[in-house]
Structure formats: C-alpha cells, structure tokens
Design a protein around this motif. Structure first.
Motif, PDB file in Angstrom:
ATOM      1  N   CYS A 242       1.018  -1.271  -0.058  1.00 52.34           N
ATOM      2  CA  CYS A 242       0.025   0.012   0.113  1.00 52.34           C
ATOM      3  C   CYS A 242       0.927   1.254   0.008  1.00 52.34           C
ATOM      4  O   CYS A 242       1.644   1.434   0.885  1.00 52.34           O
ATOM      5  CB  CYS A 242      -0.810  -0.095   1.212  1.00 52.34           C
ATOM      6  SG  CYS A 242      -1.928   1.617   1.545  1.00 52.34           S
TER       7      CYS A 242
ATOM      8  N   CYS B  69      -0.002   3.338   3.445  1.00 59.66           N
ATOM      9  CA  CYS B  69       0.457   2.946   4.816  1.00 59.66           C
ATOM     10  C   CYS B  69       1.614   1.834   4.802  1.00 59.66           C
ATOM     11  O   CYS B  69       2.212   1.658   5.776  1.00 59.66           O
ATOM     12  CB  CYS B  69      -0.691   2.617   5.616  1.00 59.66           C
ATOM     13  SG  CYS B  69      -1.241   0.817   5.188  1.00 59.66           S
TER      14      CYS B  69
ATOM     15  N   PHE C  44       1.296  -1.374   4.099  1.00 60.92           N
ATOM     16  CA  PHE C  44       0.713  -2.583   4.395  1.00 60.92           C
ATOM     17  C   PHE C  44       1.091  -3.528   3.200  1.00 60.92           C
ATOM     18  O   PHE C  44       0.603  -2.972   2.058  1.00 60.92           O
ATOM     19  CB  PHE C  44      -0.861  -2.430   4.494  1.00 60.92           C
ATOM     20  CG  PHE C  44      -1.410  -4.151   4.586  1.00 60.92           C
ATOM     21  CD1 PHE C  44      -1.466  -4.637   5.690  1.00 60.92           C
ATOM     22  CD2 PHE C  44      -2.030  -4.350   3.461  1.00 60.92           C
ATOM     23  CE1 PHE C  44      -2.177  -5.943   5.779  1.00 60.92           C
ATOM     24  CE2 PHE C  44      -2.678  -5.576   3.378  1.00 60.92           C
ATOM     25  CZ  PHE C  44      -2.589  -6.469   4.345  1.00 60.92           C
TER      26      PHE C  44
ATOM     27  N   CYS D 282      -7.308  -1.263   1.556  1.00 60.35           N
ATOM     28  CA  CYS D 282      -6.383  -1.678   2.483  1.00 60.35           C
ATOM     29  C   CYS D 282      -6.875  -1.691   4.011  1.00 60.35           C
ATOM     30  O   CYS D 282      -7.647  -0.830   4.284  1.00 60.35           O
ATOM     31  CB  CYS D 282      -5.368  -0.522   2.384  1.00 60.35           C
ATOM     32  SG  CYS D 282      -4.221  -1.021   3.811  1.00 60.35           S
TER      33      CYS D 282
ATOM     34  N   CYS E   2      -5.399   1.051   6.415  1.00 64.15           N
ATOM     35  CA  CYS E   2      -5.823   2.555   6.085  1.00 64.15           C
ATOM     36  C   CYS E   2      -6.883   2.806   5.172  1.00 64.15           C
ATOM     37  O   CYS E   2      -7.260   4.146   5.148  1.00 64.15           O
ATOM     38  CB  CYS E   2      -4.468   3.365   5.434  1.00 64.15           C
ATOM     39  SG  CYS E   2      -4.117   2.932   3.678  1.00 64.15           S
TER      40      CYS E   2
HETATM   41 FE   FE2 Z   1      -2.914   1.221   3.440  1.00 67.89          FE
END
Ligand code: FE2
Length: 70
Positions: free
Chosen positions: A37, A40, A42, A57, A60
């Motif tokens: 992501c 963030c 991820f 996600c 976030c």
């Molecule tokens: Fe994210």
C-alpha cells in the motif's frame, strides 16, 4: 501536548495496528506476488487481482488502486 508525547502516542498506535494485523496477514511469500500500500506500507501477499474492485487496505482503508507490486 509536547511533541515527544505525541510521538510516543503515534508509536503506540502504530504498534497496536501492527500487532492486530501482523499475525492475521503474515504469510509465506516465496513465489507469490507481494503488493505494498503506497499510503501506509501494508503488504498484501497473493494476487491482488483476485480481490473485488472495491477491496480496501485493511489498515488505512485506501482503495485497491494505491497498491503497487513490489
Ligand atoms: Fe494502507
């Protein structure tokens, strides 16, 4: 609130998020696609194309479009 205390709170919140999702989403990545992501960080392991168009996600809540294959 002092900056130091704000930073400590941010660290606590980040740790809580990581603790919440680390075990749930940690997977063996050998031979699999991994997407990150861009908001963030991820990491999604697997083929993101198998997720529905409205996938978000889990950390976030940003849409699938922000993920980049790494
Ligand atoms: Fe994210």
């Amino acid at each position: 609130m002092e900056i130091k205390k704000k930073q400590e709170k941010h660290g606590e919140r980040t740790k809580a998020i990581l603790d919440k999702y680390a075990g749930k989403y940690a997977k063996e990545t050998t031979g699999q696609k991994v997407y990150s992501c861009s908001v963030c960080g991820f990491e999604y392991v697997g083929d993101l194309n198998n997720e529905p168009d409205d996938y978000k996600c889990p950390v976030c809540n940003m849409p699938k479009a922000v993920f980049k294959e790494i």
